[in-house]
Design a protein around this motif. Sequence first.
Motif, short mmCIF file in Angstrom:
data_model
loop_
_atom_site.label_atom_id
_atom_site.label_comp_id
_atom_site.label_asym_id
_atom_site.label_seq_id
_atom_site.Cartn_x
_atom_site.Cartn_y
_atom_site.Cartn_z
N HIS A 20 -9.72 30.29 -35.13
CA HIS A 20 -10.90 30.83 -34.46
C HIS A 20 -11.27 32.19 -35.05
N LYS A 21 -12.56 32.51 -34.99
CA LYS A 21 -13.00 33.81 -35.50
C LYS A 21 -12.59 34.93 -34.56
N ASP A 22 -12.73 34.71 -33.26
CA ASP A 22 -12.42 35.74 -32.27
C ASP A 22 -11.57 35.13 -31.16
N PRO A 23 -10.73 35.96 -30.52
CA PRO A 23 -9.92 35.44 -29.41
C PRO A 23 -10.69 35.46 -28.10
N LEU A 24 -10.18 34.71 -27.15
CA LEU A 24 -10.63 34.80 -25.76
C LEU A 24 -9.91 35.99 -25.15
N VAL A 25 -10.64 36.95 -24.61
CA VAL A 25 -10.05 38.17 -24.03
C VAL A 25 -10.34 38.16 -22.54
N MET A 26 -9.29 38.32 -21.72
CA MET A 26 -9.46 38.28 -20.27
C MET A 26 -8.36 39.07 -19.58
N PRO A 27 -8.56 39.45 -18.32
CA PRO A 27 -7.49 40.11 -17.58
C PRO A 27 -6.27 39.18 -17.44
N PHE A 39 -9.14 34.60 -8.18
CA PHE A 39 -9.81 34.54 -9.47
C PHE A 39 -8.77 34.76 -10.56
N ILE A 40 -8.66 33.81 -11.48
CA ILE A 40 -7.64 33.84 -12.52
C ILE A 40 -8.29 34.24 -13.84
N GLY A 41 -7.81 35.33 -14.44
CA GLY A 41 -8.30 35.73 -15.75
C GLY A 41 -9.80 35.92 -15.79
N ASN A 42 -10.46 35.16 -16.67
CA ASN A 42 -11.91 35.33 -16.87
C ASN A 42 -12.75 34.74 -15.75
N GLN A 43 -12.12 34.14 -14.73
CA GLN A 43 -12.89 33.68 -13.57
C GLN A 43 -13.51 34.83 -12.79
#
Length: 397
Positions: free
Chosen positions: A23-30, A44-48
């Motif tokens: 992938h070009k970029d990662p998924l970024v989330m809490p 709410f989990i991560g990017n939710q």
Amino acid sequence: MTASGTLVLDNGASLLKAGLASHKDPLVMPNAIMKAKSERRRPFIGNQIDECRDASGLFYILGFQKGYLVNWDVQKTVWDHVFGKDCLGLNLSRLNVVVTEPFFNFRSVQEAMSEMMFEEYDVAGLLRANAGDLCVAAEPARPDNLCCLLVDAGYSFTHVVPYIQGKKRREAIRRIDVGGKVLTNHLKEIISYRQLHVMDETYVMNQLKEDCCFVSQDWRRDMKQAALPPADNPILRHYVLPDFTSLRRGYMKPRDPAAAPAAEGEQLIRLTNERFSVPELLFHPSDVGIQQMGIPEAIVEAVSACPPETWPHLYRNIRLVGGSSRFPGFRDRVYAEVRALAPDELPVKVTQPEDPVTCAWRAGAKLAGESRFSSRLVTRAQWEEHGFNICLDTFDV
């Protein structure tokens, strides 16, 4: 197995960065489970969190405490969400996994993580590494790059780590107990004392910190300017708080002494010396009672703990990574103070990647495409034959 068959998981205490190496970029989330006052029944989990209608008073349930992974139920819930169909939609049994862990991680945590990856997720292969190790390993080997001094300013800690020919010098590592968490908490306390009670507003105050704060290059000058009347005050700004109906994220108003401070319906926070006194903790932890040296002193002490012949190479290759290194002026301040403390005859150079937050993920993705990658993995067959001992022999963490 190619890069498309490798998942890179930079598992930070605050932010999780995940994605296939192709992938070009990662998924970024809490890296957390969050609960909101407006929707008490739903976690709410991560990017939710992007689906939450009103994020004021958000309550965080973290897997990490003081920089180390201790709540495996929370972490597994976040990982299940990331790997599941709502996010990346991956079958880990067909993938190698690169996962990061903190410096000086506990043996019990390392064993639990390895066991979870092989037994719960059935991964094809595993590489556990410190995020800093990945950042340094991704750099091309050159004569001027024999050594590197990495400053990783993260959520829980700031680590100063010397690397000599790609190997970290463990006895020379210095840790400062100041990171993004301490800075946000300090900002909440200052604003709550001076203006508005925001002790429950971690989510909003963290955004305010990212939007408004900067590192001072001259503390005394900036303190004098911050005390000037509004018309003459270059530091003064107003931050518009989100109302989560028409405005989902707050923003800093541009400086305009002639404009009225607040428009109809706006709730403002007035910021003067808070803008630079909060990041100042990275340079003077004693301001909040943490009796430790700041980053420039830690850099000099870490270099001094290495062989003298490595000092010129370390000083000219200081690299800044981590979310807390993104403050405007951070790199310039580190350079100025290290230059003042280091021996005059040694050149000092401080660099920073374009995105210090995703640097480790991108380094892991790059490593996954190299020929040496397979030799650093523990395969499922090796795990089944040798158990955790093979991880101890293979991973340099």
